[in-house]
Motif scaffolding. Structure first.
Motif, PDB file in Angstrom:
ATOM      1  N   GLU A 151      31.067  55.514  44.882  1.00  0.00           N
ATOM      2  CA  GLU A 151      30.023  55.855  46.078  1.00  0.00           C
ATOM      3  C   GLU A 151      30.277  57.337  46.521  1.00  0.00           C
ATOM      4  OE1 GLU A 151      30.906  52.910  49.355  1.00  0.00           O
ATOM      5  OE2 GLU A 151      30.292  51.568  48.267  1.00  0.00           O
ATOM      6  N   ILE A 152      31.592  57.913  46.244  1.00  0.00           N
ATOM      7  CA  ILE A 152      31.823  59.136  46.913  1.00  0.00           C
ATOM      8  C   ILE A 152      31.642  60.043  46.010  1.00  0.00           C
ATOM      9  CG2 ILE A 152      33.679  60.432  47.776  1.00  0.00           C
ATOM     10  CD1 ILE A 152      34.799  57.986  49.241  1.00  0.00           C
ATOM     11  N   ALA A 153      32.130  59.774  44.830  1.00  0.00           N
ATOM     12  CA  ALA A 153      32.056  60.861  43.398  1.00  0.00           C
ATOM     13  C   ALA A 153      30.743  60.698  42.701  1.00  0.00           C
ATOM     14  CB  ALA A 153      33.179  60.710  42.818  1.00  0.00           C
ATOM     15  N   GLY A 154      29.978  59.528  42.928  1.00  0.00           N
ATOM     16  CA  GLY A 154      28.859  59.509  42.260  1.00  0.00           C
ATOM     17  C   GLY A 154      28.883  59.000  40.754  1.00  0.00           C
ATOM     18  N   THR A 155      28.026  58.663  40.082  1.00  0.00           N
ATOM     19  CA  THR A 155      28.054  58.332  38.635  1.00  0.00           C
ATOM     20  C   THR A 155      28.614  59.409  37.852  1.00  0.00           C
ATOM     21  OG1 THR A 155      25.772  58.506  38.279  1.00  0.00           O
ATOM     22  CG2 THR A 155      26.459  56.395  38.906  1.00  0.00           C
ATOM     23  N   GLY A 156      28.042  60.633  38.200  1.00  0.00           N
ATOM     24  CA  GLY A 156      28.749  61.580  37.213  1.00  0.00           C
ATOM     25  C   GLY A 156      30.169  61.738  37.054  1.00  0.00           C
ATOM     26  N   CYS A 157      31.089  61.170  37.944  1.00  0.00           N
ATOM     27  CA  CYS A 157      32.511  60.936  37.693  1.00  0.00           C
ATOM     28  C   CYS A 157      32.804  59.856  36.531  1.00  0.00           C
ATOM     29  CB  CYS A 157      33.062  60.392  39.093  1.00  0.00           C
ATOM     30  SG  CYS A 157      34.894  60.194  38.912  1.00  0.00           S
ATOM     31  N   ILE A 158      32.126  59.040  36.589  1.00  0.00           N
ATOM     32  CA  ILE A 158      32.220  57.821  35.400  1.00  0.00           C
ATOM     33  C   ILE A 158      31.805  58.664  34.077  1.00  0.00           C
ATOM     34  CG2 ILE A 158      31.348  55.859  34.250  1.00  0.00           C
ATOM     35  CD1 ILE A 158      30.866  54.895  37.240  1.00  0.00           C
ATOM     36  N   MET A 207      39.387  58.268  38.341  1.00  0.00           N
ATOM     37  CA  MET A 207      38.824  57.210  37.761  1.00  0.00           C
ATOM     38  C   MET A 207      39.541  56.956  36.345  1.00  0.00           C
ATOM     39  SD  MET A 207      36.108  55.435  37.893  1.00  0.00           S
ATOM     40  CE  MET A 207      34.842  56.090  39.115  1.00  0.00           C
ATOM     41  N   LYS A 208      39.857  57.857  35.610  1.00  0.00           N
ATOM     42  CA  LYS A 208      40.666  57.547  34.166  1.00  0.00           C
ATOM     43  C   LYS A 208      41.734  56.466  34.468  1.00  0.00           C
ATOM     44  CE  LYS A 208      40.220  62.087  32.525  1.00  0.00           C
ATOM     45  NZ  LYS A 208      40.942  63.430  32.071  1.00  0.00           N
ATOM     46  N   TYR A 209      42.519  56.634  35.330  1.00  0.00           N
ATOM     47  CA  TYR A 209      43.566  55.627  35.764  1.00  0.00           C
ATOM     48  C   TYR A 209      43.022  54.397  36.087  1.00  0.00           C
ATOM     49  CZ  TYR A 209      47.566  58.754  35.087  1.00  0.00           C
ATOM     50  OH  TYR A 209      48.443  59.872  34.658  1.00  0.00           O
ATOM     51  N   LEU A 210      42.106  54.379  36.880  1.00  0.00           N
ATOM     52  CA  LEU A 210      41.420  53.120  37.276  1.00  0.00           C
ATOM     53  C   LEU A 210      41.043  52.201  36.071  1.00  0.00           C
ATOM     54  CD1 LEU A 210      39.184  54.000  40.633  1.00  0.00           C
ATOM     55  CD2 LEU A 210      41.552  52.567  40.220  1.00  0.00           C
ATOM     56  N   TYR A 211      40.391  52.868  35.134  1.00  0.00           N
ATOM     57  CA  TYR A 211      39.842  52.491  33.799  1.00  0.00           C
ATOM     58  C   TYR A 211      41.382  51.903  32.959  1.00  0.00           C
ATOM     59  CZ  TYR A 211      35.080  53.547  34.874  1.00  0.00           C
ATOM     60  OH  TYR A 211      33.837  53.486  35.064  1.00  0.00           O
ATOM     61  N   LYS A 212      42.258  52.798  32.958  1.00  0.00           N
ATOM     62  CA  LYS A 212      43.268  52.210  32.105  1.00  0.00           C
ATOM     63  C   LYS A 212      44.056  51.122  32.959  1.00  0.00           C
ATOM     64  CE  LYS A 212      47.425  54.080  30.160  1.00  0.00           C
ATOM     65  NZ  LYS A 212      48.172  55.399  29.685  1.00  0.00           N
ATOM     66  N   GLY A 213      43.982  51.071  34.301  1.00  0.00           N
ATOM     67  CA  GLY A 213      44.680  49.900  34.786  1.00  0.00           C
ATOM     68  C   GLY A 213      43.987  48.547  34.503  1.00  0.00           C
ATOM     69  N   MET A 214      42.349  48.740  34.279  1.00  0.00           N
ATOM     70  CA  MET A 214      41.746  47.572  34.277  1.00  0.00           C
ATOM     71  C   MET A 214      41.629  47.275  32.558  1.00  0.00           C
ATOM     72  SD  MET A 214      38.205  48.542  35.924  1.00  0.00           S
ATOM     73  CE  MET A 214      38.004  49.319  37.450  1.00  0.00           C
ATOM     74  N   ALA A 215      41.976  48.306  31.831  1.00  0.00           N
ATOM     75  CA  ALA A 215      42.373  47.906  30.586  1.00  0.00           C
ATOM     76  C   ALA A 215      43.618  47.058  29.949  1.00  0.00           C
ATOM     77  CB  ALA A 215      42.240  49.140  29.508  1.00  0.00           C
ATOM     78  N   MET A 216      44.585  46.997  31.054  1.00  0.00           N
ATOM     79  CA  MET A 216      45.923  46.384  30.752  1.00  0.00           C
ATOM     80  C   MET A 216      45.596  44.953  30.692  1.00  0.00           C
ATOM     81  SD  MET A 216      48.274  48.901  33.385  1.00  0.00           S
ATOM     82  CE  MET A 216      49.482  47.783  33.066  1.00  0.00           C
ATOM     83  N   PRO A 217      46.452  44.445  29.877  1.00  0.00           N
ATOM     84  CA  PRO A 217      46.243  42.947  29.919  1.00  0.00           C
ATOM     85  C   PRO A 217      46.990  42.355  31.084  1.00  0.00           C
ATOM     86  CG  PRO A 217      47.741  43.708  28.173  1.00  0.00           C
ATOM     87  CD  PRO A 217      47.401  44.906  28.966  1.00  0.00           C
ATOM     88  N   GLY A 218      46.120  41.546  31.621  1.00  0.00           N
ATOM     89  CA  GLY A 218      46.374  40.866  33.097  1.00  0.00           C
ATOM     90  C   GLY A 218      46.301  42.070  34.049  1.00  0.00           C
ATOM     91  N   TRP A 219      45.910  43.002  33.866  1.00  0.00           N
ATOM     92  CA  TRP A 219      45.635  44.190  34.835  1.00  0.00           C
ATOM     93  C   TRP A 219      47.049  44.604  35.444  1.00  0.00           C
ATOM     94  CZ3 TRP A 219      40.488  44.437  37.669  1.00  0.00           C
ATOM     95  CH2 TRP A 219      39.537  44.392  36.846  1.00  0.00           C
TER      96      TRP A 219
END
Length: 156
Positions: A139-146, A110-122
């Motif tokens: 869906e699998i890990a729940g909002t606790g993961c976030i 999840m950290k890497y997904l957010y880091k990827g989304m933060a990249m310019p142009g993704w």
């Protein structure tokens, strides 16, 4: 008109100022060692992907992920390796792969997904890939993961 006051760094005079190195935990490993380990992981991931084991490749990338302000090169290498895995995975395989991951691995992903989304142009991967993985992981890990990712001080 006097504007020199705008160039004064007032944080120098404040005892309670929060410095960047205090915000994020540093990786205890030597930065050169972290880069060499990350490059070795990249070759392991390629051979694992060649065998068709996407879950194994994802585990390799997420295990002992580099973090902290001193390991920028290693973090970028690891991110690019992860993005290549995410981009080459079929959408139907994602839920089974995510269920096979441990909670720590899910949080790191999840950290890497957010880091990827933060990249310019993704970066090198399309937004639909990152958002698809984010949806399935939530869906699998729940909002606790976030919540765990947002409050963790180890920034990847």
């Amino acid at each position: 008109m006097e504007i020199a006051f705008r160039k004064i760094d007032i944080d120098v005079y404040d005892e309670d100022v929060l410095l960047e190195e205090e915000l994020y935990d540093a990786d205890p490993r030597d930065p050169v060692q972290v880069v060499s380990e990350t490059k070795a992981k990249t070759s392991q991931v390629r051979s694992t992907l060649a065998k068709g084991d996407v879950a194994g490749a994802l585990n390799i990338v997420l295990e002992n992920a580099p973090y902290g302000p001193d390991a920028e090169e290693a973090k970028n290498i690891n991110l690019q390796t992860l993005l290549s895995i995410l981009g080459s995975t079929k959408a139907t395989e994602i839920p089974a792969i995510l269920k096979a991951l441990s909670q720590d691995a899910q949080d790191t992903l999840m950290k890497y997904l957010y880091k990827g989304m933060a990249m310019p142009g993704w970066g090198d991967v399309s937004g639909s890939v990152l958002l698809g993985w984010h949806e399935k992981l939530t869906e699998i890990a729940g909002t606790g993961c976030i919540v765990r990712v947002m409050t963790d001080r180890r920034a990847v």
